[in-house]
Design a protein around this motif. Structure first.
Motif, PDB file in Angstrom:
ATOM      1  N   LEU A  32      -6.444-158.043 -92.437  1.00  0.00           N
ATOM      2  CA  LEU A  32      -6.169-157.027 -93.464  1.00  0.00           C
ATOM      3  C   LEU A  32      -5.085-157.492 -94.425  1.00  0.00           C
ATOM      4  O   LEU A  32      -5.169-157.235 -95.632  1.00  0.00           O
ATOM      5  N   CYS A  33      -4.069-158.168 -93.909  1.00  0.00           N
ATOM      6  CA  CYS A  33      -3.037-158.730 -94.795  1.00  0.00           C
ATOM      7  C   CYS A  33      -3.655-159.770 -95.740  1.00  0.00           C
ATOM      8  O   CYS A  33      -3.325-159.815 -96.930  1.00  0.00           O
ATOM      9  N   GLY A  34      -4.546-160.589 -95.207  1.00  0.00           N
ATOM     10  CA  GLY A  34      -5.236-161.568 -96.050  1.00  0.00           C
ATOM     11  C   GLY A  34      -6.103-160.907 -97.097  1.00  0.00           C
ATOM     12  O   GLY A  34      -6.154-161.343 -98.250  1.00  0.00           O
ATOM     13  N   LEU A  35      -6.788-159.822 -96.700  1.00  0.00           N
ATOM     14  CA  LEU A  35      -7.618-159.096 -97.655  1.00  0.00           C
ATOM     15  C   LEU A  35      -6.774-158.466 -98.754  1.00  0.00           C
ATOM     16  O   LEU A  35      -7.142-158.500 -99.933  1.00  0.00           O
ATOM     17  N   ALA A  36      -5.616-157.906 -98.387  1.00  0.00           N
ATOM     18  CA  ALA A  36      -4.717-157.321 -99.387  1.00  0.00           C
ATOM     19  C   ALA A  36      -4.225-158.397-100.356  1.00  0.00           C
ATOM     20  O   ALA A  36      -4.169-158.177-101.574  1.00  0.00           O
ATOM     21  N   ALA A  37      -3.885-159.559 -99.831  1.00  0.00           N
ATOM     22  CA  ALA A  37      -3.445-160.665-100.701  1.00  0.00           C
ATOM     23  C   ALA A  37      -4.586-161.108-101.614  1.00  0.00           C
ATOM     24  O   ALA A  37      -4.368-161.395-102.801  1.00  0.00           O
ATOM     25  N   ALA A 143      -4.718-153.981-118.987  1.00  0.00           N
ATOM     26  CA  ALA A 143      -4.225-152.932-118.098  1.00  0.00           C
ATOM     27  C   ALA A 143      -5.376-152.159-117.467  1.00  0.00           C
ATOM     28  O   ALA A 143      -5.374-151.902-116.263  1.00  0.00           O
ATOM     29  N   VAL A 144      -6.378-151.819-118.273  1.00  0.00           N
ATOM     30  CA  VAL A 144      -7.522-151.053-117.746  1.00  0.00           C
ATOM     31  C   VAL A 144      -8.275-151.866-116.692  1.00  0.00           C
ATOM     32  O   VAL A 144      -8.620-151.359-115.617  1.00  0.00           O
ATOM     33  N   SER A 145      -8.532-153.134-116.998  1.00  0.00           N
ATOM     34  CA  SER A 145      -9.287-153.957-116.043  1.00  0.00           C
ATOM     35  C   SER A 145      -8.479-154.217-114.775  1.00  0.00           C
ATOM     36  O   SER A 145      -9.030-154.180-113.666  1.00  0.00           O
ATOM     37  N   ALA A 146      -7.174-154.463-114.912  1.00  0.00           N
ATOM     38  CA  ALA A 146      -6.343-154.721-113.729  1.00  0.00           C
ATOM     39  C   ALA A 146      -6.252-153.472-112.856  1.00  0.00           C
ATOM     40  O   ALA A 146      -6.380-153.553-111.629  1.00  0.00           O
ATOM     41  N   LEU A 147      -6.047-152.318-113.485  1.00  0.00           N
ATOM     42  CA  LEU A 147      -5.977-151.079-112.703  1.00  0.00           C
ATOM     43  C   LEU A 147      -7.312-150.765-112.032  1.00  0.00           C
ATOM     44  O   LEU A 147      -7.347-150.318-110.883  1.00  0.00           O
ATOM     45  N   GLY A 148      -8.410-151.005-112.745  1.00  0.00           N
ATOM     46  CA  GLY A 148      -9.729-150.778-112.153  1.00  0.00           C
ATOM     47  C   GLY A 148      -9.983-151.692-110.971  1.00  0.00           C
ATOM     48  O   GLY A 148     -10.486-151.253-109.924  1.00  0.00           O
ATOM     49  N   THR A 149      -9.642-152.963-111.130  1.00  0.00           N
ATOM     50  CA  THR A 149      -9.830-153.915-110.037  1.00  0.00           C
ATOM     51  C   THR A 149      -8.947-153.565-108.846  1.00  0.00           C
ATOM     52  O   THR A 149      -9.379-153.619-107.691  1.00  0.00           O
ATOM     53  N   LEU A 150      -7.705-153.185-109.140  1.00  0.00           N
ATOM     54  CA  LEU A 150      -6.771-152.812-108.080  1.00  0.00           C
ATOM     55  C   LEU A 150      -7.252-151.563-107.348  1.00  0.00           C
ATOM     56  O   LEU A 150      -7.185-151.485-106.113  1.00  0.00           O
ATOM     57  N   ALA A 151      -7.762-150.590-108.097  1.00  0.00           N
ATOM     58  CA  ALA A 151      -8.273-149.366-107.469  1.00  0.00           C
ATOM     59  C   ALA A 151      -9.482-149.669-106.591  1.00  0.00           C
ATOM     60  O   ALA A 151      -9.600-149.148-105.473  1.00  0.00           O
ATOM     61  N   ALA A 152     -10.396-150.515-107.083  1.00  0.00           N
ATOM     62  CA  ALA A 152     -11.564-150.886-106.279  1.00  0.00           C
ATOM     63  C   ALA A 152     -11.140-151.640-105.022  1.00  0.00           C
ATOM     64  O   ALA A 152     -11.663-151.393-103.925  1.00  0.00           O
ATOM     65  N   ALA A 154      -8.211-151.421-103.508  1.00  0.00           N
ATOM     66  CA  ALA A 154      -7.533-150.487-102.609  1.00  0.00           C
ATOM     67  C   ALA A 154      -8.544-149.616-101.865  1.00  0.00           C
ATOM     68  O   ALA A 154      -8.378-149.330-100.673  1.00  0.00           O
ATOM     69  N   ALA A 155      -9.598-149.203-102.564  1.00  0.00           N
ATOM     70  CA  ALA A 155     -10.644-148.403-101.907  1.00  0.00           C
ATOM     71  C   ALA A 155     -11.342-149.227-100.820  1.00  0.00           C
ATOM     72  O   ALA A 155     -11.602-148.724 -99.714  1.00  0.00           O
ATOM     73  N   LEU A 156     -11.639-150.490-101.123  1.00  0.00           N
ATOM     74  CA  LEU A 156     -12.257-151.366-100.123  1.00  0.00           C
ATOM     75  C   LEU A 156     -11.328-151.553 -98.932  1.00  0.00           C
ATOM     76  O   LEU A 156     -11.762-151.481 -97.773  1.00  0.00           O
ATOM     77  N   LEU A 157     -10.050-151.782 -99.213  1.00  0.00           N
ATOM     78  CA  LEU A 157      -9.073-151.971 -98.143  1.00  0.00           C
ATOM     79  C   LEU A 157      -8.952-150.719 -97.281  1.00  0.00           C
ATOM     80  O   LEU A 157      -8.904-150.802 -96.051  1.00  0.00           O
ATOM     81  N   ALA A 158      -8.935-149.549 -97.919  1.00  0.00           N
ATOM     82  CA  ALA A 158      -8.852-148.290 -97.166  1.00  0.00           C
ATOM     83  C   ALA A 158     -10.083-148.109 -96.282  1.00  0.00           C
ATOM     84  O   ALA A 158      -9.968-147.661 -95.129  1.00  0.00           O
ATOM     85  N   LEU A 159     -11.252-148.464 -96.800  1.00  0.00           N
ATOM     86  CA  LEU A 159     -12.478-148.353 -96.004  1.00  0.00           C
ATOM     87  C   LEU A 159     -12.434-149.286 -94.795  1.00  0.00           C
ATOM     88  O   LEU A 159     -12.779-148.900 -93.674  1.00  0.00           O
TER      89      LEU A 159
END
Length: 196
Positions: A32-37, A143-152, A154-159
């Motif tokens: 999970l740490c690797g996935l977050a990185a 900013a829009v693309s970075a936030l979108g990628t980060l949100a996606a 984070a959602a994958l990581l949460a799942l």
């Protein structure tokens, strides 16, 4: 016997037996740490790529278009309904690069009187077009693309964390049940067969 050893102090790095679920949790935590990185690296890469592409688009559009003097045709272009002084669409007349007088509609400042001089944007064919993106365009797109990628990410990581927690809970419940089956007979005094 070594003289530097103290009595009663353990000499080795012996650890108690670890459950299988503990070993699985240790491995999945590292994964999970690797996935977050990886999510952070992908976000940075996407942001850099989008910034470069947006900057190229802005420069290309600015090179393809030209600012052209024009005259408004409308008497008084209406102000937007919200009462602001933003741009509105109004009729304009201009002369293209071939010397042809042309008319069309484009954005002009609100409340501009007919016959006022304005500047419009035209393409190489002399057609009126929307203005090119401003210097804020790459920053906004990045900013829009970075936030979108980060949100996606984070959602994958949460799942993945949710699936990992559920799996570990099931594994621990199975281990506890097995340990209880081994320990429970001794607690109830039922170890071994009873003879009457």
């Amino acid at each position: 016997m070594r003289t530097d050893e103290q009595p009663g102090r353990p000499t080795g790095r012996r650890r108690g037996p670890r459950r299988r679920s503990d070993r699985v949790e240790a491995v999945t935590t590292w994964l999970l740490c690797g996935l977050a990185a990886a999510v952070l690296v992908v976000t940075a890469a996407v942001g850099a790529w989008v910034n470069g592409a947006a900057t190229d688009t802005m420069r290309r559009r600015a090179a393809e278009l030209a600012q052209t003097p024009a005259t408004t045709l409308s008497d008084v272009p209406a102000a937007p309904r919200d009462g602001g002084l933003a741009s509105v669409h109004g009729g304009v007349r201009w002369t293209d690069s071939h010397g042809t007088v042309r008319t069309g509609f484009t954005q002009v400042p609100a409340l501009t009187r007919a016959g006022s001089a304005v500047t419009i944007w035209t393409n190489r064919e002399g057609d009126v077009v929307a203005p090119p993106p401003g210097p804020e365009f790459p920053l906004v797109m990045t900013a829009v693309s970075a936030l979108g990628t980060l949100a996606a990410g984070a959602a994958l990581l949460a799942l993945v964390v949710w699936v990992e927690r559920r799996s570990l809970d099931r594994l621990r419940a199975t281990e506890w049940a097995a340990e209880w089956r081994r320990a429970e007979p001794g607690w109830r005094g039922r170890e071994g067969p009873r003879t009457h």
